[in-house]
Structures are given as structure tokens and as C-alpha cells.
Design a protein around this motif. Structure first.
Motif, mmCIF file in Angstrom:
data_model
loop_
_atom_site.group_PDB
_atom_site.id
_atom_site.type_symbol
_atom_site.label_atom_id
_atom_site.label_comp_id
_atom_site.label_asym_id
_atom_site.label_seq_id
_atom_site.Cartn_x
_atom_site.Cartn_y
_atom_site.Cartn_z
ATOM 1 N N UNK A 1 0.867 -1.181 0.000
ATOM 2 C CA UNK A 1 0.000 0.000 0.000
ATOM 3 C C UNK A 1 0.904 1.232 0.000
ATOM 4 N N UNK A 2 0.727 2.094 -0.988
ATOM 5 C CA UNK A 2 1.536 3.304 -1.115
ATOM 6 C C UNK A 2 0.638 4.536 -0.944
ATOM 7 N N UNK A 3 0.747 5.229 0.173
ATOM 8 C CA UNK A 3 -0.086 6.413 0.380
ATOM 9 C C UNK A 3 0.247 7.510 -0.629
ATOM 10 N N UNK A 4 -0.755 8.278 -0.972
ATOM 11 C CA UNK A 4 -0.535 9.451 -1.807
ATOM 12 C C UNK A 4 0.168 10.528 -0.996
ATOM 13 N N UNK A 5 0.718 11.512 -1.673
ATOM 14 C CA UNK A 5 1.375 12.624 -0.984
ATOM 15 C C UNK A 5 0.377 13.282 -0.034
ATOM 16 N N UNK A 6 0.777 13.418 1.219
ATOM 17 C CA UNK A 6 -0.059 14.080 2.208
ATOM 18 C C UNK A 6 -1.150 13.211 2.815
ATOM 19 N N UNK A 7 -1.253 11.961 2.390
ATOM 20 C CA UNK A 7 -2.296 11.078 2.917
ATOM 21 C C UNK A 7 -1.996 10.704 4.366
ATOM 22 N N UNK A 8 -2.983 10.872 5.218
ATOM 23 C CA UNK A 8 -2.832 10.577 6.648
ATOM 24 C C UNK A 8 -3.367 9.170 6.925
ATOM 25 N N UNK A 9 -2.465 8.312 7.407
ATOM 26 C CA UNK A 9 -2.752 6.882 7.524
ATOM 27 C C UNK A 9 -2.731 6.455 8.991
ATOM 28 N N UNK A 10 -3.698 5.621 9.353
ATOM 29 C CA UNK A 10 -3.718 4.960 10.655
ATOM 30 C C UNK A 10 -3.501 3.467 10.430
ATOM 31 N N UNK A 11 -2.597 2.883 11.187
ATOM 32 C CA UNK A 11 -2.378 1.437 11.173
ATOM 33 C C UNK A 11 -2.880 0.872 12.493
#
Length: 306
Positions: free
Chosen positions: A283-293
Motif C-alpha cells: 500500500x503506497x499512500x498518496x502525498x499528504x495522505x494521513x494513515x492509521x495502522x
């Protein structure tokens, strides 16, 4: 069967005081961990177990016959813990392949442990037979509405704790956790399923259009080793547009190692699987994407972390 946001909110009220409000930590500007490995019994599972047992108690369905449950380990721990707290007996059916670390913890919770079969599906059939013989309450590992609603309280907490976020990565076995989280937050954020490539139950169902059996094996099979995705999880994945990615065993092992080395989090392989999607590039987040694991489980032998 369906589960609604109202169901999740009622579950939160029902289990309040019975489970921990687990913390979130920001580990990078756009990355947050939800630490469900700090929940009672070392995983998110008590949320659903308490909601199931307390709901049954309200309806007069929780009797002196107690409960039966099948599990790869974590659900059994949670069901046994909830049963002990509510003063009823528990019979927990686990595969013979259940790790010693989980068996050892189960023995401390006053449950009767029955080892049956080599994988979860076989233990589940043994639990069903015991339910039919005794009229004990069946506490399913992932595919009962009260179980899913209880697991969804993780999502409600995230909405309150994590501020604004775009995406949540969730490890998937039978799918109770992702079904609950999607129900709680699916209208607010993207939910991504992360599964071992050797146990691709939801991925397989989404490709074929229906829950069907998939072969399961690999390092995380003890906690993510359901052969078939739950109907509730499949319905939630379709409703909320859950995206599915797969990670291989080396990626899971590497993620577990990094969680310990860099963050001092003692996760089991299943608990590290969602993080593996980021580290491996599945999974590759987009620029600025805020991710919770969601780091969802800690029932492992700590001597293997070094």
C-alpha cells in the motif's frame, strides 16, 4: 444479517468499563498507530466478546451452561476472559497448531481447552458440536452481529482520538475487525484490508464475488487463518468500498521486527500484518495522505522478537 453504526454505538455503551480505551501514537507526521495490542488479553477481541456475552445476558441467553468458542488463540482468550468476568464457564476449541504462548495464556483464564484439528475451521466444527450437545452460547470469532459491532468500537475511538485521517489499514482474518471498523468510519475514511498472501480470504472473495474457501497457511495463520471470510465482513467490504492488498510472509516478519526495534511494540505476526503493507509498498499512500495502522495483537513469544 447486517450491522449498523447504531449497533456499534450501542456496543460502545454496553462494553464501557469492560475494555480499555487503547491509545494512539503518532509515529510520523502522517502516520498513526492504534495500539489494540494493549487491549485486555493482548488483542482487540474482548470488545466483541463482551458485547456478545452482555447482549446475551440481557436477553436471558447466557446460562449456567456458559459459552463455547473456536479460535486460533486470540478470540479464545477474549471469550474466556469475558466469561470469567461474568462468572460463567467457557470451553475453548483451538487447533493443535495454536502457539504455546496463546495456550499458556488460555490456561490462566479458567477455561476448558479442547484442541481439535489443524486449523480454525476444524476447531469451529468441534465447537458447533459442543454447542448442540450442551446448549451453551456460541461466541463466534468474527461472523456474529454483536461481535462485529463490538470490534467496531475501535473505529469510534479512532474518530475521537486520531484527529483527521484519510485511511485505516486493518489486518484481516475472518473479518470481524474490518467489518466493524468499516461500519464505524467507512463514511469518513478509506478502509484498506491487509491480508497475508498465504491466507487471502477477503481478497479471494472480492475477486470471485462471494465468500468461498481459500487455502490458508503462513506465519500469521494462527490469528489470520480463517478459511472463509465472514458474510458480515464481505457485505461491509462491498458497502464501503474496502480496498484489499496482500503481503508476503517476509514482509510480515520484517514489519514485526521493526515494530519491536523502532517502536518497542511486541506484536505477533498477525498484529504486524497491517504495518507490513506500508513497509513493503503493498500500500503506497498518496502525498499528504494521513494513515492509521491498527496494531491489533500482541500474543507472541517475546524471545522471538530479538
Amino acid at each position: 444479517m447486517t450491522v449498523s453504526l447504531d449497533d456499534v454505538q450501542r456496543a460502545a455503551e454496553r462494553i464501557a468499563g469492560r475494555v480499555r480505551r487503547t491509545p494512539v501514537i503518532q509515529v510520523a507526521p502522517e502516520l498513526t498507530f492504534k495500539l489494540e495490542l494493549l487491549q485486555h488479553t493482548g488483542s482487540f477481541k474482548p470488545r466483541g466478546a463482551f458485547n456478545r456475552l452482555l447482549g446475551a445476558k440481557e436477553r436471558g441467553e447466557l446460562t449456567a451452561q456458559g459459552i463455547v468458542a473456536a479460535s486460533g488463540g486470540n478470540h479464545g482468550l477474549a471469550a474466556a476472559y469475558a466469561a470469567r468476568e461474568l462468572g460463567v464457564p467457557a470451553r475453548i476449541f483451538v487447533p493443535v497448531t495454536t502457539p504455546a504462548a496463546k495456550l499458556g495464556k488460555l490456561r490462566t483464564l479458567d477455561a476448558t481447552i479442547v484442541q481439535a484439528g489443524n486449523e480454525y475451521a476444524e476447531a469451529y466444527q468441534a465447537a458447533l458440536a459442543a454447542r448442540d450437545e450442551t446448549d451453551a452460547l456460541l461466541v463466534h470469532a468474527y461472523d456474529q452481529p454483536e461481535i462485529v459491532a463490538g470490534q467496531g468500537t475501535v473505529g469510534l475511538e479512532l474518530l475521537e482520538q486520531a484527529g483527521t485521517f484519510d485511511t485505516v489499514l486493518v489486518a484481516v482474518g475472518g473479518g470481524g475487525l474490518i467489518a466493524g471498523i468499516a461500519t464505524a468510519i467507512g463514511d469518513n475514511a478509506q478502509v484498506v484490508s491487509v491480508e497475508p498472501a498465504l491466507a487471502p480470504t477477503l481478497h479471494h472473495a472480492l475477486e470471485t464475488g462471494a465468500p468461498t474457501d481459500a487455502a490458508v497457511s503462513g506465519v500469521a495463520a494462527d490469528s489470520l487463518g480463517a478459511r472463509r471470510i465472514g458474510e458480515l465482513a464481505f457485505a461491509a467490504a462491498q458497502r464501503y468500498g474496502v480496498r484489499s492488498v496482500l503481503v508476503d510472509d517476509p514482509a510480515i516478519v520484517a514489519a514485526r521486527t521493526e515494530l519491536w526495534r523502532d517502536h518497542h511494540l511486541a506484536a505477533e505476526h498477525g498484529g504486524a500484518t497491517a504495518y507490513a503493507a506500508l513497509l513493503s509498498g503493498a500500500y503506497r499512500p498518496a502525498a499528504g495522505e494521513r494513515v492509521v495502522v491498527v496494531v491489533c495483537g500482541a500474543n507472541t513469544d517475546p524471545s522471538t522478537l530479538i
